[in-house]
Design a protein around this motif. Structure first.
Motif, PDB file in Angstrom:
ATOM      1  N   TYR A 198      40.936  35.749  40.725  1.00  0.00           N
ATOM      2  CA  TYR A 198      39.688  36.510  40.703  1.00  0.00           C
ATOM      3  C   TYR A 198      39.223  36.719  42.126  1.00  0.00           C
ATOM      4  O   TYR A 198      39.341  35.833  42.980  1.00  0.00           O
ATOM      5  N   PHE A 199      38.678  37.904  42.359  1.00  0.00           N
ATOM      6  CA  PHE A 199      38.126  38.240  43.664  1.00  0.00           C
ATOM      7  C   PHE A 199      37.075  39.316  43.452  1.00  0.00           C
ATOM      8  O   PHE A 199      37.300  40.274  42.700  1.00  0.00           O
ATOM      9  N   GLY A 200      35.938  39.171  44.082  1.00  0.00           N
ATOM     10  CA  GLY A 200      34.948  40.229  44.010  1.00  0.00           C
ATOM     11  C   GLY A 200      33.615  39.789  44.561  1.00  0.00           C
ATOM     12  O   GLY A 200      33.411  38.625  44.925  1.00  0.00           O
ATOM     13  N   LEU A 201      32.712  40.757  44.601  1.00  0.00           N
ATOM     14  CA  LEU A 201      31.367  40.535  45.124  1.00  0.00           C
ATOM     15  C   LEU A 201      30.336  40.763  44.026  1.00  0.00           C
ATOM     16  O   LEU A 201      30.515  41.605  43.146  1.00  0.00           O
ATOM     17  N   ILE A 202      29.242  40.027  44.115  1.00  0.00           N
ATOM     18  CA  ILE A 202      28.084  40.269  43.259  1.00  0.00           C
ATOM     19  C   ILE A 202      27.566  41.668  43.617  1.00  0.00           C
ATOM     20  O   ILE A 202      27.555  42.041  44.799  1.00  0.00           O
ATOM     21  N   PRO A 203      27.163  42.477  42.632  1.00  0.00           N
ATOM     22  CA  PRO A 203      26.822  43.876  42.911  1.00  0.00           C
ATOM     23  C   PRO A 203      25.892  44.111  44.101  1.00  0.00           C
ATOM     24  O   PRO A 203      26.119  45.050  44.879  1.00  0.00           O
TER      25      PRO A 203
END
Length: 189
Positions: free
Chosen positions: A104-109
């Motif tokens: 998993y990889f990502g940013l909070i909106p």
């Protein structure tokens, strides 16, 4: 139930020299390993980052299943913070024969579009390449890989390619269309 067409791309690096790091976005960003396995924190990151882009595969996991996941040797969560607030994360999983998956990889909106993602991905990939140094008994990393799909953010694929990943597989499937859950039921963005 209606369906949507989802394209999934698999990408890889086969040498630490493949990594092309992004610039550091500013002095207020810190990337820290979450060293204490915490199902609550892991689930928070998963729902906060993936809630608006239909991450649903882990929503049905029990507390015990989350605990089992975060306790596994070679599973690491690296969190980007801006001024003390979690901004996003990258989660690594050691696999057979020296492979490490960026699960998993990502940013909070609220933190997207601010150049944090390239830096977080760069640091996550670097930590995937040196994972065996922190986990005695794991083989040296020989390959770092991930999936991304057409449901992910519009800049995801470009970020992976700019960091030195190469495409090795593409699949197109029909998936049930699910309501965007947001970080909790009823909180879709």
């Amino acid at each position: 139930m209606s369906t949507i067409t989802v394209t999934t791309w698999s990408l890889e690096q086969t040498s630490p020299a493949d990594l092309r790091p992004a610039a550091v976005p500013g002095d207020d960003i810190r990337i820290i390993r979450a060293e204490v396995p915490s199902p609550e924190f892991s689930r928070f990151l998963y729902t906060a980052v993936g809630g608006d882009i239909r991450w649903t595969d882990r929503l049905g996991m029990t507390y015990a299943e989350w605990q089992e996941w975060v306790d596994r040797p070679g599973v690491e969560t690296w969190v980007a913070y801006e001024k003390g607030t979690p901004a996003g994360y990258v989660q690594l999983e050691a696999q057979d024969e020296g492979a490490v998956e960026i699960v998993y990889f990502g940013l909070i909106p609220a933190f997207r579009g601010r150049r944090i993602g390239g830096h977080l991905l760069s640091q996550g990939v670097a930590r995937a390449w040196d994972l065996a140094e922190r986990w005695p008994g794991l083989p040296q990393t020989k390959r770092v890989w991930l999936h991304t799909c057409s449901k992910d953010g519009p800049h995801a694929m470009d970020n992976y390619l700019r960091r030195g990943f190469r495409l090795f597989d593409t699949k197109v499937d029909q998936e049930p269309e699910v309501e965007t859950p947001g970080p909790w039921p009823g909180a879709a963005i």
